[in-house]
Write a protein that holds these residues in place. Structure first.
Motif, PDB file in Angstrom:
ATOM      1  N   ASN A   1      -1.541 -11.763  27.300  1.00 54.61           N
ATOM      2  CA  ASN A   1      -2.505 -12.188  26.021  1.00 54.61           C
ATOM      3  C   ASN A   1      -1.255 -11.663  24.769  1.00 54.61           C
ATOM      4  O   ASN A   1      -0.869 -11.118  23.768  1.00 54.61           O
ATOM      5  N   PRO A   2      -0.396 -12.387  24.872  1.00 45.36           N
ATOM      6  CA  PRO A   2       0.724 -12.412  24.215  1.00 45.36           C
ATOM      7  C   PRO A   2       0.431 -13.620  22.500  1.00 45.36           C
ATOM      8  O   PRO A   2      -0.170 -13.962  23.160  1.00 45.36           O
ATOM      9  N   LYS A   3       0.778 -13.122  21.856  1.00 45.04           N
ATOM     10  CA  LYS A   3       0.837 -13.539  20.623  1.00 45.04           C
ATOM     11  C   LYS A   3       2.085 -13.773  20.115  1.00 45.04           C
ATOM     12  O   LYS A   3       2.462 -12.987  19.377  1.00 45.04           O
ATOM     13  N   PHE A   4       2.471 -15.368  19.810  1.00 47.08           N
ATOM     14  CA  PHE A   4       3.933 -15.858  19.018  1.00 47.08           C
ATOM     15  C   PHE A   4       3.735 -15.891  17.585  1.00 47.08           C
ATOM     16  O   PHE A   4       2.604 -16.927  17.676  1.00 47.08           O
ATOM     17  N   ILE A   5       4.101 -14.835  16.847  1.00 37.60           N
ATOM     18  CA  ILE A   5       3.513 -15.368  14.989  1.00 37.60           C
ATOM     19  C   ILE A   5       4.734 -16.037  14.252  1.00 37.60           C
ATOM     20  O   ILE A   5       6.162 -15.086  14.611  1.00 37.60           O
ATOM     21  N   SER A   6       4.825 -17.010  14.100  1.00 40.05           N
ATOM     22  CA  SER A   6       5.983 -17.725  13.595  1.00 40.05           C
ATOM     23  C   SER A   6       5.527 -18.613  12.557  1.00 40.05           C
ATOM     24  O   SER A   6       4.548 -18.719  11.897  1.00 40.05           O
ATOM     25  N   SER A   7       6.658 -19.171  11.714  1.00 35.86           N
ATOM     26  CA  SER A   7       6.501 -20.493  10.599  1.00 35.86           C
ATOM     27  C   SER A   7       7.554 -21.242  10.612  1.00 35.86           C
ATOM     28  O   SER A   7       8.445 -21.124  11.414  1.00 35.86           O
TER      29      SER A   7
END
Length: 192
Positions: free
Chosen positions: A57-63
């Motif tokens: 359940n990875p979650k990559f957060i960026s912009s």
């Protein structure tokens, strides 16, 4: 008479439990030795080359380049190269949020995400959706999150409130404002 039979039962139960315990201990130690009498070694190597990094359940957060947030999550991510930040994803799903409050969702069965270049390659039942109700389906698509481009050379079928389209490929540019359909294309507009 009852006391004697009860005591005999307890003594017999103790002996049975002792035999079962000894049998289990022998069984445990016999599994650690192979047929030649050598101890079985752990097959995992201590080197980093043989160890795979798997994240549940990875979650990559960026912009993106204009500081608009996006998230990318999956059921599982497996690091496929030792030195690079490249992950094989199971059931990836992502959202890009626009400045005007709009959004763009993507999901598929499989994908590869290069965290350094921020390129997401999706395959197997790719679905692209936006806030206006347009849904595009294809077998593979690539998303360059830095350049804000989504493209594919595979057949795409799109449906929405104003019509349907079928094309041999597509490219979405300029933050979703410009969509090119490549190859043989068929567009049906609905008059509402």
């Amino acid at each position: 008479m009852f006391v004697t039979s009860y005591s005999s039962f307890i003594n017999l139960t103790k002996k049975i439990l002792l035999c079962v315990s000894i049998f289990l201990v022998v069984l445990i130690f016999s599994n650690r030795i192979d047929n030649n009498g050598a101890k079985v070694k752990n097959t995992n190597s201590d080197t980093n080359e043989d160890i795979q990094q798997i994240i549940s359940n990875p979650k990559f957060i960026s912009s993106d380049a204009e500081n608009r947030p996006y998230t990318l999550q999956a059921r599982q991510a497996k690091k496929i190269t030792k030195n690079l930040q490249i992950y094989e994803l199971s059931y990836p799903e992502g959202t890009l949020i626009e400045d005007n409050g709009g959004f763009f969702n993507v999901k598929s069965l499989d994908g590869i995400f290069n965290q350094e270049t921020e390129i997401l390659s999706l395959k197997n039942s790719v679905i692209l959706k936006n806030q206006d109700g347009y849904i595009f389906k294809t077998e593979s698509a690539s998303i360059d999150l830095n350049a804000e481009i989504i493209y594919s050379d595979n057949q795409i079928i799109g449906t929405g409130p104003k019509g349907n389209i079928k094309s041999q490929g597509f490219s979405i540019n300029d933050k979703g404002k410009v969509v090119f359909f490549t190859g043989k294309s068929k567009l049906i507009l609905e008059n509402k």
